[in-house]
Design a protein around this motif. Structure first.
Motif, short mmCIF file in Angstrom:
data_model
loop_
_atom_site.label_atom_id
_atom_site.label_comp_id
_atom_site.label_asym_id
_atom_site.label_seq_id
_atom_site.Cartn_x
_atom_site.Cartn_y
_atom_site.Cartn_z
N ASN A 162 6.08 64.04 59.99
CA ASN A 162 7.36 63.34 59.82
C ASN A 162 7.93 62.92 61.18
O ASN A 162 9.08 63.21 61.50
CB ASN A 162 8.39 64.22 59.10
N CYS A 214 10.97 58.19 62.55
CA CYS A 214 10.96 57.12 61.53
C CYS A 214 9.74 57.23 60.62
O CYS A 214 9.76 56.73 59.49
CB CYS A 214 10.98 55.75 62.21
N PHE A 237 8.47 59.22 58.57
CA PHE A 237 8.53 60.25 57.52
C PHE A 237 7.37 60.10 56.55
O PHE A 237 7.16 59.02 56.01
CB PHE A 237 9.87 60.15 56.78
N GLN A 251 13.98 51.16 59.03
CA GLN A 251 13.00 52.23 59.22
C GLN A 251 11.60 51.65 59.43
O GLN A 251 10.87 52.06 60.33
CB GLN A 251 13.01 53.17 58.00
N ASP A 282 15.50 57.42 63.24
CA ASP A 282 15.32 57.68 61.81
C ASP A 282 16.67 57.53 61.13
O ASP A 282 17.57 58.34 61.35
CB ASP A 282 14.76 59.09 61.62
N GLU A 321 16.64 61.96 58.80
CA GLU A 321 17.32 62.79 59.79
C GLU A 321 18.82 62.97 59.52
O GLU A 321 19.33 64.10 59.65
CB GLU A 321 17.10 62.19 61.19
#
Lengths: 314, 314
Positions: free
Chosen positions: A18, A21, A23, A204, A229, A233
């Motif tokens: 993750n 950005c 993830f 993102q 992010d 986040e």
């Protein structure tokens, strides 16, 4: 298939998944810490697990991350085979730096060596994902992929088979802090919103594009600008005391950026040079000493090879 | 500032924005078609526009894409300056291959040459974005960026200033079909859902990462696998007759993939070689002849330089 009678030692690295950005799609392997696993083939078919550490993880193979991954792998082999694994974990379960992935990836990388490297890396990822399922209920590859491939990996897709892209990143120093609090992966998943504004999603994927380009073009400034992010986040960082102080202090100290490792509680920061990474570690020390929370830090670099197999002297 | 008294000709290229998964962030410039613009500095301050084509676009500078972009640029210069622009458009307005962006980008690239290249590329993008605002109400850079930079561009961010990343892509053939129907950019925006499932967003940014990596690593197969859009295409493709036939037929003909150019109605397909790109063009011919729709096709390649300035002989 070539069977080896050797006893081998696998260094199974911690990993960060993750990546800001990125993830669910971007991860990387660390040089430190590593689990140490010893594997050898045995006469009796099946998996025998021996713990050589204080974590008291289950030794029943179906309940154990390494065990489940090995059973999936053995299932893909026509011959009845047995393997014994002695595990000394250094990566603490629940730390957010891929403890379960290290066990699963190290186990399958080790057994694959004993089988004459019969299986490909994407196949190893698939076997190891059965281990992740035992740990978190989700068969995800976020930490498995970098543990198997090393370096920075992009998981473009997991179905029908894992499509993993190894990204040739420039040298990066990584500072990790593990505040000693517990966050369950399942809880961290639950607090995510299942719908996100299109506007945020676009921002993102612009950053994911920027981060991948920055890594491949060895453009540190672009890497730094892309480490943003706007989706995960803002929600998850609330669970981690000290998050904002570590993040802001690290940027001031010169870090390129960073964020939550996996689903936390560990935080990581990337730096271009060791002096900055050390200044970031001092920010982490100061933050958690002030908060009065127990913590561990690691100052390391990206590990370009992933799990490493060493043949034991007999 | 160095002023040139030369008359110049600018070739302002068509561009493809919203490259499949890279909605709002990825675009590229084409070798064909190009608008042809002639610019020269004149005594009287301000912008004089002369149309040299059949499109009857407004010649009042504030209402004209090139005019608005030039006014923004002149506004950034302390001296009162005048520029005359003669425009012969070959890129049809409303085609979805960056007609307005070509006018805006060509105008500012041309004037910048006459000013001794006073402004940087990010500054030119910002000026040209005022032109896009006239055309669509949105100051977007999706087509402007590749028209100014050439090649494939990633717009990581547009605020506070445009952060544009030029991606060194491998040679790619591009087949474009422009079915003669009208889709307004504003309508195409309206039908998008403003919230998207997190699951789809993750899949999209995995593909953006894959596409950027594929382009930079010159990995055609990865480019092909990453050309997947699970968010915008399922909604917008409904507006374009023949979409599924072109897409599926092109893949069968060997194309890497493709989709809607900008907000349509043009469609584009990427191929690794010219023979495939020609087979794709035949798929397009067959599709729109069967549907009985007028259409145009272009078989071209990615233009690595963007707007090209030629000094006229006097």
């Amino acid at each position: 298939m070539l069977f080896s009678s050797a006893s081998i030692t696998v260094l199974a690295p911690a990993t960060v998944a993750n990546v800001v950005c990125g993830f669910d799609v971007l991860g990387f392997a660390l040089h430190e810490p590593n689990d140490v696993m010893k594997l050898r083939l045995i006469e009796q078919p099946g998996v025998v697990l021996i713990n050589d550490d204080e974590f008291n993880l289950p030794t029943e193979p179906t309940q154990n991350v390494a065990g489940a991954a090995l059973l999936a792998m053995l299932h893909a082999i026509p011959e009845p085979l047995g393997v014994e694994v002695r595990i000394r974990k250094a990566i603490r379960p629940g730390s957010g730096i891929g403890s379960s992935a290290a066990s699963a990836a190290g186990a399958v990388a080790g057994l694959n060596y004993l089988l004459g490297n019969h299986f490909s890396k994407p196949e190893l990822v698939q076997f190891a994902m059965y281990g992740e399922e035992v740990a978190s209920g989700v068969r995800h590859a976020d930490n498995i992929a970098p543990a198997i491939y090393g370096g920075v990996t992009l998981i473009r897709a997991t179905t029908p088979t894992p499509d993993i892209v190894a990204l040739d990143a420039p040298p990066l120093f990584v500072t990790v802090v593990h505040p000693q609090i517990e966050i369950k992966t399942s809880d961290a998943r639950k607090i995510l919103k299942q719908e996100v504004p299109l506007r945020d999603a676009i921002r993102q994927w612009a950053n994911v594009g920027g981060l991948v380009a920055g890594l491949l073009q060895h453009d540190y400034a672009l890497i730094g600008r892309s480490l943003e992010d706007v989706i995960v986040e803002p929600v998850r960082s609330i669970l981690i005391p000290g998050f904002q102080d570590v993040k802001e202090g690290s940027r001031i100290a010169g870090a390129l950026g960073g964020g939550i490792s996996g689903s936390g509680p560990s935080l990581f920061m990337l730096s271009q040079d060791e002096a900055t990474a050390r200044a970031v570690e001092n920010v982490m020390h100061a933050t958690y000493q002030r908060l009065g929370l127990d913590y561990l830090t690691y100052l390391t670099t990206i590990n370009p090879v992933g799990c490493q197999v060493l043949v034991d002297e007999n």
